[in-house]
Structure formats: structure tokens, C-alpha cells
Design a protein around this motif. Structure first.
Motif, PDB file in Angstrom:
ATOM      1  N   CYS A 102      61.377   1.568 -45.258  1.00 52.99           N
ATOM      2  CA  CYS A 102      60.358   0.527 -45.113  1.00 52.99           C
ATOM      3  C   CYS A 102      59.842   0.186 -46.510  1.00 52.99           C
ATOM      4  O   CYS A 102      59.867  -0.952 -46.931  1.00 52.99           O
ATOM      5  N   ARG A 126      67.832  -2.447 -48.187  1.00 57.10           N
ATOM      6  CA  ARG A 126      66.489  -3.030 -48.104  1.00 57.10           C
ATOM      7  C   ARG A 126      65.453  -2.056 -48.658  1.00 57.10           C
ATOM      8  O   ARG A 126      65.700  -0.842 -48.746  1.00 57.10           O
ATOM      9  N   LYS A 131      53.793  -4.455 -49.804  1.00 50.60           N
ATOM     10  CA  LYS A 131      53.781  -4.261 -48.356  1.00 50.60           C
ATOM     11  C   LYS A 131      52.633  -5.015 -47.691  1.00 50.60           C
ATOM     12  O   LYS A 131      51.481  -4.899 -48.134  1.00 50.60           O
ATOM     13  N   PRO A 132      52.941  -5.765 -46.656  1.00 47.62           N
ATOM     14  CA  PRO A 132      51.869  -6.455 -45.914  1.00 47.62           C
ATOM     15  C   PRO A 132      51.231  -5.491 -44.926  1.00 47.62           C
ATOM     16  O   PRO A 132      51.626  -5.438 -43.764  1.00 47.62           O
ATOM     17  N   GLU A 164      61.084  -8.020 -49.518  1.00 45.16           N
ATOM     18  CA  GLU A 164      60.075  -8.971 -49.009  1.00 45.16           C
ATOM     19  C   GLU A 164      59.257  -9.578 -50.141  1.00 45.16           C
ATOM     20  O   GLU A 164      58.747  -8.872 -51.009  1.00 45.16           O
ATOM     21  N   GLN A 182      63.245 -11.610 -48.384  1.00 47.28           N
ATOM     22  CA  GLN A 182      62.733 -11.463 -47.012  1.00 47.28           C
ATOM     23  C   GLN A 182      61.361 -12.122 -46.900  1.00 47.28           C
ATOM     24  O   GLN A 182      60.504 -11.917 -47.757  1.00 47.28           O
ATOM     25  N   GLY A 184      58.386 -12.031 -44.325  1.00 44.82           N
ATOM     26  CA  GLY A 184      57.986 -11.190 -43.205  1.00 44.82           C
ATOM     27  C   GLY A 184      57.311 -11.976 -42.095  1.00 44.82           C
ATOM     28  O   GLY A 184      56.957 -13.159 -42.252  1.00 44.82           O
ATOM     29  N   ALA A 185      57.125 -11.294 -40.975  1.00 45.39           N
ATOM     30  CA  ALA A 185      56.522 -11.908 -39.794  1.00 45.39           C
ATOM     31  C   ALA A 185      55.180 -12.567 -40.124  1.00 45.39           C
ATOM     32  O   ALA A 185      54.867 -13.648 -39.634  1.00 45.39           O
ATOM     33  N   ARG A 186      54.407 -11.910 -40.986  1.00 46.24           N
ATOM     34  CA  ARG A 186      53.068 -12.430 -41.279  1.00 46.24           C
ATOM     35  C   ARG A 186      53.088 -13.703 -42.105  1.00 46.24           C
ATOM     36  O   ARG A 186      52.118 -14.451 -42.134  1.00 46.24           O
ATOM     37  N   LYS A 207      61.849 -13.670 -40.941  1.00 47.51           N
ATOM     38  CA  LYS A 207      61.531 -12.885 -39.746  1.00 47.51           C
ATOM     39  C   LYS A 207      60.592 -13.681 -38.841  1.00 47.51           C
ATOM     40  O   LYS A 207      59.735 -14.421 -39.322  1.00 47.51           O
ATOM     41  N   ARG A 237      62.324  -9.727 -34.567  1.00 45.37           N
ATOM     42  CA  ARG A 237      61.761  -8.394 -34.857  1.00 45.37           C
ATOM     43  C   ARG A 237      60.700  -7.975 -33.839  1.00 45.37           C
ATOM     44  O   ARG A 237      59.907  -7.093 -34.089  1.00 45.37           O
ATOM     45  N   HIS A 272      60.954  -2.474 -36.129  1.00 45.21           N
ATOM     46  CA  HIS A 272      59.615  -3.050 -36.008  1.00 45.21           C
ATOM     47  C   HIS A 272      59.332  -3.471 -34.575  1.00 45.21           C
ATOM     48  O   HIS A 272      58.173  -3.573 -34.175  1.00 45.21           O
ATOM     49  N   GLU A 298      65.478   0.597 -40.555  1.00 40.50           N
ATOM     50  CA  GLU A 298      64.749   1.394 -41.540  1.00 40.50           C
ATOM     51  C   GLU A 298      65.213   2.849 -41.486  1.00 40.50           C
ATOM     52  O   GLU A 298      65.293   3.453 -40.411  1.00 40.50           O
TER      53      GLU A 298
HETATM   54  C1  PEP Z   1      59.323  -4.893 -42.949  1.00 47.84           C
HETATM   55  O1  PEP Z   1      60.476  -5.321 -42.781  1.00 47.84           O
HETATM   56  O2  PEP Z   1      59.058  -3.845 -43.564  1.00 47.84           O
HETATM   57  C2  PEP Z   1      58.209  -5.655 -42.333  1.00 47.84           C
HETATM   58  C3  PEP Z   1      56.975  -5.567 -42.810  1.00 47.84           C
HETATM   59  O3  PEP Z   1      58.589  -6.370 -41.267  1.00 47.84           O
HETATM   60  P1  PEP Z   1      57.802  -7.477 -40.391  1.00 47.84           P
HETATM   61  O4  PEP Z   1      57.443  -8.574 -41.320  1.00 47.84           O
HETATM   62  O5  PEP Z   1      58.811  -7.864 -39.358  1.00 47.84           O
HETATM   63  O6  PEP Z   1      56.601  -6.792 -39.797  1.00 47.84           O
END
Ligand code: PEP
Ligand code: MN
Length: 340
Positions: A102, A126, A131-132, A164, A182, A184-186, A207, A237, A272, A298
Motif C-alpha cells: 500500500c 505499485r 497517501k490519502p 498515486e 494512479q 485514487g478513488a478520492r 480508480k 475498487r 480495497h 497489495e
Molecule cells: C491505494 O491504492 O492505495 C488507494 C488509496 O486506493 P483507493 O484510491 O482505491 O482507495
């Protein structure tokens, strides 16, 4: 709208139609396709006289594309898009595996992981560096130091890297230093970021947002394609539903549906989606069965010590077991995965 030209239309006739449409301030371009000559039209079509276009020499028919998304649709581009990342072909005949921790946490962790992945035939490494995190008190990633470590691991293993991107200011760095950016979802609907990614050619792993519909997901990809970058890989995801017994709910409908609606490759992230390591392999197998064109998994040498997503990362033994299942299911599924 699609302007389908007669099979015998001349180059000049195609150019004349394109110039006419462009003179109306529309975006018009010839679409590649093995079996037809077509012109894709996007933009505000309020002022267009359809009859006028219909009667231009060489024009066969006009087709209104019913979806809001155009460039990501199979109506616009019937053939599968293949996104090339070093030797890996997303959307090609074989699925592609992305794996790694991760978060990048230390040199020892990322070097050991890259070596293990390479030995098992994984195509892309990856690792998160920014990190979000939901809480500001949780580990935020090693930042640029993490990128240095990833690059070292990439050189040692000869694996491309997927990282990401969070801050638009880092785009020019990521454009050259990272093989897959990448989103991310957010950030799936961070439209300024998406527009900027349209201006580069680096492949983007987009994502799905945790609360996004399939249409919103495809429209997010449309921003990147409309900007000029068609190297987009989609990733399901898991989405947030009323179900709370797993971290998210893996929406496999979306995979089967997107294979029909879009020419872009789609992969699945079961980690995820599940939030727990013991569900990763079964969900990965299900994803393959519905036509996922790859997976992102992961893995960590000591998941119980991981600084983020500890519960959903596979240890090396679990990962190796996962890979043997992944190989076995590919043999069974070959005819299914090749379906459009
Ligand atoms: C990730 O891939 O570590 C991640 C934060 O994924 P997601 O944006 O899908 O939550
Ligand atoms: Mn994670």
C-alpha cells in the motif's frame, strides 16, 4: 455524434466534412477503425445543420451517441484500446498484474517486495508515497524519498512503477519518473487534475470513486481522453453501500458492463474492496471471471507491521498462492476474457 462515411469516400471528402465541422467550433476528428471510416464530433452541437452534413459528398449516415461520454464509448472506438507500459499490454490478450505494498515504507521493504514480484512474473510494481488517509494522524507516506526508493527497486527488478498522484504540482515530476500515474478513488472527480492529465501521454490508472456511478466514472475518464491522453486504464475498487461487513462492496457488474460500453481496459482491486486479506484471492478470481483485464494487489513482507492498510495486504506466502490460482483461472477463462 458520429459521421459515418461511405466506404468509398475519398480523403478529400473526409477532410471537407472535418473542416466544415471545425468551422462551427466543434471538435471533429477521423476515428481509427478497421471496418469503417467515421468522424467523431464533440462539443456544443447547437448550431449544426444535420441535413447539411448528411448531404455532403461521401457521408453515409449520422449517428447520435446517446451516452454523455463519447470518447470512452465503444460507439466512438469499437476496438479495444491497448495501453502499453514497458512490456505489459493492458487491454491486450493477457491480463496484467500490478502488485506491491500500500505504502512504500523502507528500502528493505520495497526492494524485497520488488524481487519477490519479479520472480513470480508480476508486470508492474505499485507503492504509495503520498497517501490519502482518512485521518490526518495516520501515516501520510514517505513523499519524494519514497519515489527515490521505488525507482531504486524499479531499476533492480526492471519493473515499471505505478504511483498515486495527489497534488497537481507534481504532474511534471510524475510525467517522467513514473510509468503509470494512479488517480485514487478520492480524486476521481478532481476535474482540474483530470484536465491536466489529458495534456500528457503518461498512462493513467483511474480508480472508481467510492460513491460514483459507472456513468460518473466513465465521464471522469472522458475528461482525460478529451484533453488528448487516451492511455487510460480503469480500475474498479469497490463502492460504498449499505453493507458494512466488508470495507467496500466490489461491484463486478461494473466490470462486465464497462467491457461492453467502453474500449478502455478495466482492472480490479480486490484489496480495497474487501479490506481483508482472506477475501482477496476469491474476489480476484471472480473479477477475472467477469472479464477484468488485470488486477492490482497489495502485498507486504510483514503485513501486520504495515503503516497503512495492514489488514488487506497479502504476505509473500499468500501472494505466491494467489499467483498460482491466478494462473490456473486464466487457463479456464481464456475464451471468456477475449469477449467484448
Ligand atoms: C491505494 O491504492 O492505495 C488507494 C488509496 O486506493 P483507493 O484510491 O482505491 O482507495
Ligand atoms: Mn492501500
Amino acid at each position: 455524434m458520429l459521421v459515418v462515411m461511405e466506404a468509398k469516400a475519398t480523403k478529400e471528402e473526409v477532410t471537407t466534412v472535418i473542416s466544415y465541422l471545425q468551422s462551427l467550433n466543434l471538435k471533429a476528428e477521423e476515428l481509427p477503425g478497421a471496418n469503417r471510416v467515421a468522424i467523431g464530433v464533440t462539443g456544443n452541437k447547437k448550431h449544426i445543420s444535420h441535413q447539411e452534413v448528411q448531404r455532403m459528398p461521401g457521408v453515409k449516415e449520422l449517428i447520435q451517441v446517446t451516452h454523455k461520454y463519447k470518447r470512452v464509448s465503444r460507439e466512438f472506438y469499437p476496438d479495444n484500446t491497448i495501453v502499453k507500459v514497458k512490456n505489459a499490454l493492458f487491454g491486450g490478450n493477457a491480463p496484467v498484474l500490478i502488485a506491491g505494498p500500500c505504502s512504500v515504507e523502507s528500502e528493505d521493504q520495497i526492494m524485497r517486495t520488488a524481487e519477490m514480484l519479479k520472480s513470480l512474473g508480476v508486470e508492474v510494481l505499485r507503492g504509495g508515497i503520498f497517501k490519502p488517509r482518512t485521518s490526518p494522524y495516520d501515516f501520510q507516506g514517505l513523499g519524494y524519498k519514497g519515489l527515490e526508493l521505488l525507482k531504486k527497486a524499479s531499476v533492480a527488478s526492471d519493473l515499471p512503477i505505478c504511483v498515486e498522484l495527489m497534488n497537481p504540482e507534481d504532474i511534471s515530476l510524475f510525467e517522467h519518473e513514473v510509468d503509470i500515474i494512479q488517480i485514487g478513488a478520492r480524486n476521481m472527480q478532481n476535474f482540474d487534475l483530470l484536465k491536466k492529465l489529458g495534456k500528457i501521454q503518461t498512462p493513467v490508472l483511474l480508480k472508481r470513486g467510492a460513491s460514483s456511478t459507472v456513468e460518473e466514472f466513465l465521464l471522469a475518464a472522458e475528461y482525460i481522453l478529451d484533453g488528448g491522453n487516451s492511455n487510460v486504464i480503469l480500475c474498479e475498487r469497490g463502492i460504498r453501500t449499505f453493507e458494512t461487513s466488508t470495507r467496500n462492496t466490489l461491484d463486478l457488474n461494473s466490470v462486465a458492463l464497462i467491457r461492453k460500453m467502453s474500449h478502455l481496459p478495466i482492472i480490479v482491486d480486490p484489496c480495497h474492496a474487501a479490506g481483508r486479506h482472506d477475501l482477496v484471492t476469491p474476489l480476484a478470481m471472480a473479477a477475472m471471471a467477469v472479464g477484468a483485464q488485470g488486477l492490482i494487489i497489495e502485498t507486504h513482507p510483514e503485513p501486520f507491521k504495515a503503516l497503512s492498510d495492514a489488514n488487506q495486504q497479502l504476505d509473500f506466502e499468500q501472494f505466491s498462492e494467489f499467483v498460482s490460482q491466478y494462473k490456473r483461472i486464466q487457463e479456464v477463462l481464456k475464451p471468456v476474457v477475449s469477449l467484448k
